[in-house]
Design a protein around this motif. Structure first.
Motif, PDB file in Angstrom:
ATOM      1  N   HIS A   1       3.007   8.716   0.182  1.00 48.35           N
ATOM      2  CA  HIS A   1       4.465   8.621   0.278  1.00 48.35           C
ATOM      3  C   HIS A   1       4.889   7.248  -0.231  1.00 48.35           C
ATOM      4  CE1 HIS A   1       4.816  12.318   2.673  1.00 48.35           C
ATOM      5  NE2 HIS A   1       3.703  11.913   3.262  1.00 48.35           N
ATOM      6  N   THR A   2       5.794   7.232  -1.185  1.00 43.99           N
ATOM      7  CA  THR A   2       6.201   5.969  -1.807  1.00 43.99           C
ATOM      8  C   THR A   2       6.958   5.060  -0.858  1.00 43.99           C
ATOM      9  OG1 THR A   2       8.252   7.001  -2.608  1.00 43.99           O
ATOM     10  CG2 THR A   2       6.350   7.040  -4.091  1.00 43.99           C
ATOM     11  N   TRP A   3       7.486   5.594   0.225  1.00 44.36           N
ATOM     12  CA  TRP A   3       8.335   4.825   1.144  1.00 44.36           C
ATOM     13  C   TRP A   3       7.621   4.453   2.431  1.00 44.36           C
ATOM     14  CZ3 TRP A   3       9.108   7.991   5.442  1.00 44.36           C
ATOM     15  CH2 TRP A   3       8.854   9.354   5.224  1.00 44.36           C
ATOM     16  N   LEU A   4       6.322   4.719   2.513  1.00 54.03           N
ATOM     17  CA  LEU A   4       5.570   4.393   3.723  1.00 54.03           C
ATOM     18  C   LEU A   4       4.421   3.443   3.415  1.00 54.03           C
ATOM     19  CD1 LEU A   4       5.258   7.844   5.559  1.00 54.03           C
ATOM     20  CD2 LEU A   4       6.549   5.844   6.326  1.00 54.03           C
ATOM     21  N   GLY A   5       4.455   2.270   4.041  1.00 56.95           N
ATOM     22  CA  GLY A   5       3.333   1.352   3.973  1.00 56.95           C
ATOM     23  C   GLY A   5       2.399   1.610   5.146  1.00 56.95           C
ATOM     24  N   PHE A   6       1.472   0.698   5.375  1.00 54.70           N
ATOM     25  CA  PHE A   6       0.489   0.862   6.452  1.00 54.70           C
ATOM     26  C   PHE A   6       0.447  -0.422   7.278  1.00 54.70           C
ATOM     27  CE2 PHE A   6      -0.544   3.956   3.302  1.00 54.70           C
ATOM     28  CZ  PHE A   6      -0.922   5.060   4.040  1.00 54.70           C
TER      29      PHE A   6
ATOM     30  N   MET B   1       0.817  -1.209   0.000  1.00 59.60           N
ATOM     31  CA  MET B   1       0.000   0.000   0.000  1.00 59.60           C
ATOM     32  C   MET B   1       0.854   1.264   0.000  1.00 59.60           C
ATOM     33  SD  MET B   1      -3.006  -1.182   2.661  1.00 59.60           S
ATOM     34  CE  MET B   1      -4.243  -0.034   2.073  1.00 59.60           C
ATOM     35  N   ALA B   2       2.143   1.118  -0.254  1.00 61.31           N
ATOM     36  CA  ALA B   2       2.989   2.300  -0.374  1.00 61.31           C
ATOM     37  C   ALA B   2       2.430   3.202  -1.468  1.00 61.31           C
ATOM     38  CB  ALA B   2       4.423   1.891  -0.702  1.00 61.31           C
ATOM     39  N   ASN B   3       2.504   4.491  -1.252  1.00 65.58           N
ATOM     40  CA  ASN B   3       1.973   5.510  -2.160  1.00 65.58           C
ATOM     41  C   ASN B   3       0.455   5.627  -2.088  1.00 65.58           C
ATOM     42  OD1 ASN B   3       2.775   7.658  -3.800  1.00 65.58           O
ATOM     43  ND2 ASN B   3       2.192   6.554  -5.661  1.00 65.58           N
ATOM     44  N   TRP B   4      -0.139   5.079  -1.022  1.00 63.77           N
ATOM     45  CA  TRP B   4      -1.532   5.360  -0.697  1.00 63.77           C
ATOM     46  C   TRP B   4      -1.526   6.435   0.389  1.00 63.77           C
ATOM     47  CZ3 TRP B   4      -5.865   1.323  -0.906  1.00 63.77           C
ATOM     48  CH2 TRP B   4      -5.622   0.381  -1.920  1.00 63.77           C
ATOM     49  N   SER B   5      -2.592   7.174   0.488  1.00 63.94           N
ATOM     50  CA  SER B   5      -2.739   8.111   1.595  1.00 63.94           C
ATOM     51  C   SER B   5      -3.428   7.393   2.754  1.00 63.94           C
ATOM     52  CB  SER B   5      -3.582   9.314   1.180  1.00 63.94           C
ATOM     53  OG  SER B   5      -4.947   8.934   1.050  1.00 63.94           O
ATOM     54  N   PRO B   6      -3.263   7.876   3.985  1.00 66.51           N
ATOM     55  CA  PRO B   6      -3.985   7.279   5.109  1.00 66.51           C
ATOM     56  C   PRO B   6      -5.502   7.262   4.889  1.00 66.51           C
ATOM     57  CG  PRO B   6      -2.221   8.654   5.927  1.00 66.51           C
ATOM     58  CD  PRO B   6      -2.278   8.879   4.445  1.00 66.51           C
ATOM     59  N   ASN B   7      -6.033   8.316   4.295  1.00 66.47           N
ATOM     60  CA  ASN B   7      -7.470   8.362   4.029  1.00 66.47           C
ATOM     61  C   ASN B   7      -7.908   7.261   3.078  1.00 66.47           C
ATOM     62  OD1 ASN B   7      -7.871  10.551   5.708  1.00 66.47           O
ATOM     63  ND2 ASN B   7      -7.780  12.064   4.063  1.00 66.47           N
ATOM     64  N   GLU B   8      -7.030   6.874   2.170  1.00 67.47           N
ATOM     65  CA  GLU B   8      -7.340   5.792   1.229  1.00 67.47           C
ATOM     66  C   GLU B   8      -7.107   4.425   1.852  1.00 67.47           C
ATOM     67  OE1 GLU B   8      -5.994   8.211  -2.832  1.00 67.47           O
ATOM     68  OE2 GLU B   8      -4.510   7.143  -1.614  1.00 67.47           O
ATOM     69  N   ALA B   9      -6.073   4.334   2.696  1.00 69.15           N
ATOM     70  CA  ALA B   9      -5.672   3.034   3.239  1.00 69.15           C
ATOM     71  C   ALA B   9      -6.632   2.497   4.296  1.00 69.15           C
ATOM     72  CB  ALA B   9      -4.268   3.135   3.826  1.00 69.15           C
ATOM     73  N   LEU B  10      -7.160   3.362   5.139  1.00 65.18           N
ATOM     74  CA  LEU B  10      -7.992   2.891   6.250  1.00 65.18           C
ATOM     75  C   LEU B  10      -9.212   2.094   5.785  1.00 65.18           C
ATOM     76  CD1 LEU B  10      -8.474   2.684   9.249  1.00 65.18           C
ATOM     77  CD2 LEU B  10      -9.610   4.915   9.174  1.00 65.18           C
ATOM     78  N   PRO B  11     -10.030   2.603   4.860  1.00 62.86           N
ATOM     79  CA  PRO B  11     -11.176   1.797   4.424  1.00 62.86           C
ATOM     80  C   PRO B  11     -10.764   0.524   3.700  1.00 62.86           C
ATOM     81  CG  PRO B  11     -10.994   3.805   3.117  1.00 62.86           C
ATOM     82  CD  PRO B  11     -10.046   3.946   4.243  1.00 62.86           C
TER      83      PRO B  11
END
Length: 226
Positions: A210-215, A119-129
């Motif tokens: 951010h391309t370097w941050l997963g969730f 999920m790198a390059n997702w935003s937190p708003n996109e990742a949570l759901p």
């Protein structure tokens, strides 16, 4: 919704046995700051069987007893101590989302940990759901710190992670736009050159990618073994 990265998610090193995790927390003095005895940690670890196969479970202290500000300095990487960024003095006010149910116990386990590289390059708003739809629970900041504390190798350059289970609520009830994360300092700006390569607790905007941050997420939290 961004496309899932085509990169294969890294196979992360397994966590130590629960008994070893308990000893690590005792060595670092986490039990004392949390108001627990060494015997309590050892007894819990001995009674809680890790799930069969795959990664073992992660032993966590409830965030009410062991806040992020107390845990972050205990992290180590290349001999450098972990730290919280200077513009996050309210780090301990980031509490679990209302949708997350934490065990009502001083100690608990997290199962099925995943760094969320895909999920790198997702935003937190996109990742949570997206995580919710897959029946996965996002890690709290304190849980992410516990993970790195027990297995420092899960924090890699260009493969770090957010802990969006922790959010700060404004007085009006709305969520603060900051979302906490764990990554590695470059030693620039207010971090200071002496902190280059140190584990870092920081934040990102909920709408940014951010391309370097997963969730980081888990399959669940529990108190007792299966």
């Amino acid at each position: 919704m961004p496309a899932t990265t085509s990169a294969i998610t890294a196979v992360l090193p397994a966590l130590p046995a629960l008994s070893a995790q308990a000893e690590r927390l005792i060595e670092l003095g986490v039990h004392e700051s949390a108001g627990l005895s060494a015997t309590e940690l050892r007894t819990f670890a001995a009674a809680a069987d890790a799930p069969a196969g795959g990664h073992s479970a992660l032993l966590a202290v409830h965030p009410d007893l062991a806040p992020a500000s107390a845990l972050a300095p205990l992290l180590r990487r290349d001999g450098k101590a972990g730290f919280v960024v200077t513009d996050m003095p309210d780090v301990d006010l980031f509490t679990p989302l209302d949708t997350l149910a934490l065990p009502d116990a001083p100690l608990y386990l997290l199962t099925g940990l995943n760094r969320g590289d895909q999920m790198a390059n997702w935003s937190p708003n996109e990742a949570l759901p997206a995580l919710t739809a897959k029946a996965r629970t996002p890690l709290l900041l304190t849980e992410g710190i516990h993970w790195v504390m027990q297995q420092p190798a899960v924090l890699e350059r260009n493969h770090c992670f957010m802990t969006i289970g922790s959010r700060l609520r404004k007085p009006n009830g709305a969520l603060d736009a900051r979302t906490p994360a764990l990554w590695i300092s470059n030693g620039t700006g207010r971090d200071g050159r002496e902190r280059r390569n140190a584990p870092k607790v920081g934040w990102c905007w909920a709408g940014n990618r951010h391309t370097w941050l997963g969730f980081a997420s888990a399959t669940g939290r529990r108190v007792q073994g299966p």
